[in-house]
Design an enzyme around this catalytic site. Structure first.
Site, PDB file in Angstrom:
ATOM      1  NE  ARG A  51      -1.503  -1.380   3.694  1.00 23.65           N
ATOM      2  CZ  ARG A  51      -1.655  -1.128   5.000  1.00 23.65           C
ATOM      3  NH1 ARG A  51      -2.788  -0.653   5.445  1.00 23.65           N
ATOM      4  NH2 ARG A  51      -0.675  -1.365   5.842  1.00 23.65           N
ATOM      5  CG  ASP A  75       4.850  21.950  10.896  1.00 22.57           C
ATOM      6  OD1 ASP A  75       5.947  21.661  11.385  1.00 22.57           O
ATOM      7  OD2 ASP A  75       3.875  21.184  10.917  1.00 22.57           O
ATOM      8  CG  ASN A  76       8.516  27.529   8.586  1.00 28.25           C
ATOM      9  OD1 ASN A  76       7.526  28.230   8.727  1.00 28.25           O
ATOM     10  ND2 ASN A  76       9.557  27.610   9.392  1.00 28.25           N
ATOM     11  NE  ARG A  96      13.927  27.905  -0.918  1.00 29.15           N
ATOM     12  CZ  ARG A  96      13.016  28.833  -1.142  1.00 29.15           C
ATOM     13  NH1 ARG A  96      12.945  29.889  -0.354  1.00 29.15           N
ATOM     14  NH2 ARG A  96      12.178  28.716  -2.148  1.00 29.15           N
ATOM     15  CG  HIS A 142      18.234  31.958   5.786  1.00 26.56           C
ATOM     16  ND1 HIS A 142      17.277  31.374   4.999  1.00 26.56           N
ATOM     17  CD2 HIS A 142      18.912  32.804   4.964  1.00 26.56           C
ATOM     18  CE1 HIS A 142      17.351  31.843   3.770  1.00 26.56           C
ATOM     19  NE2 HIS A 142      18.350  32.700   3.711  1.00 26.56           N
ATOM     20  CE  LYS A 171      15.615  27.561  10.786  1.00 22.12           C
ATOM     21  NZ  LYS A 171      16.238  28.185   9.610  1.00 22.12           N
ATOM     22  CG  HIS A 219      18.948  25.339   8.049  1.00 22.20           C
ATOM     23  ND1 HIS A 219      17.778  25.622   7.372  1.00 22.20           N
ATOM     24  CD2 HIS A 219      19.248  24.053   7.765  1.00 22.20           C
ATOM     25  CE1 HIS A 219      17.391  24.545   6.714  1.00 22.20           C
ATOM     26  NE2 HIS A 219      18.262  23.584   6.929  1.00 22.20           N
ATOM     27  CD  GLU A 228      15.344  35.607   7.555  1.00 23.26           C
ATOM     28  OE1 GLU A 228      15.314  34.421   7.239  1.00 23.26           O
ATOM     29  OE2 GLU A 228      14.641  36.489   7.036  1.00 23.26           O
ATOM     30  CG  ASP A 274      19.657  33.455   0.657  1.00 28.07           C
ATOM     31  OD1 ASP A 274      19.439  33.942   1.776  1.00 28.07           O
ATOM     32  OD2 ASP A 274      19.064  32.451   0.234  1.00 28.07           O
TER      33      ASP A 274
END
Length: 181
Positions: free
Chosen positions: A23, A48-49, A59, A62, A71, A118, A142, A168
């Site tokens: 399944r 949650d992202n 990316r 950060h 995270k 990260h 940030e 960035d």
């Protein structure tokens, strides 16, 4: 779940126990009790992202200098090279990084505690990344370190020029970045 220690002791690679049959599959991607019992992590996850990116999108790196975020990162579509950089000045691993391939296929997750920068590079045609955080997003706090900072010398598995956001591209060098005490 199997917990794999990395070269930086506070960053943990998690290999879930996957149950599969004709399944499909099932696995527990997060269990607060297991995190505490097996990893000694008692972080409370509050957000949650979910991101979707094309191949060669990079990316990062950060972090939030206030309201720092731990995270729990995983790729649910495709594959990424996920990186954590220790930016805790008092840490014996300050300025060191670890990187792992996380994919929908291997179902690995990376636990990155607060105090780390990260970033990730999409190595498949497309990737969707989910990550839970220990604090809320605070854009005013940030910060970004250049992905290609020569002092960090991260060995990104690049096959082309990375696709970067303006934020960035404007990241600071590791030597001039705000870091944690």
């Amino acid at each position: 779940m199997k917990v794999v220690n990395t070269e930086i002791s506070d960053v943990l690679l998690i290999e879930p126990q996957v149950f599969g049959d004709a399944r499909g599959f099932f696995f527990e991607s997060y269990n607060e009790r297991s995190f505490a019992d097996k990893m000694g992590v008692t972080a409370h996850l509050v957000q949650d992202n979910h991101s979707r990116s094309s191949q060669n999108v990079l990316r990062g790196l950060h972090y939030q200098i206030q309201q720092p975020q731990g995270k729990l990162v995983r790729s649910v579509v495709g594959e990424i090279f996920d990186v954590a950089v220790d930016i805790r000045e008092s840490s014996p691993t300050f300025g060191q990084w670890v990187g792992y391939l996380l994919s929908a296929e291997n179902k690995r997750q990376l636990w990155i505690p607060a105090g780390f920068a990260h970033g990730f590079l999409v190595v498949s045609e497309v990737a969707e990344v989910l990550y839970k955080t220990t604090d809320y997003y605070a854009p005013q706090h940030e910060r970004c370190i250049l992905w290609n900072d020569p002092d960090l010398a991260i060995a990104w598995p690049l096959e082309a020029t990375p696709i970067l956001s303006a934020k960035d591209q404007a990241g600071k060098s590791f030597k001039t970045a705000e870091v944690f005490p």
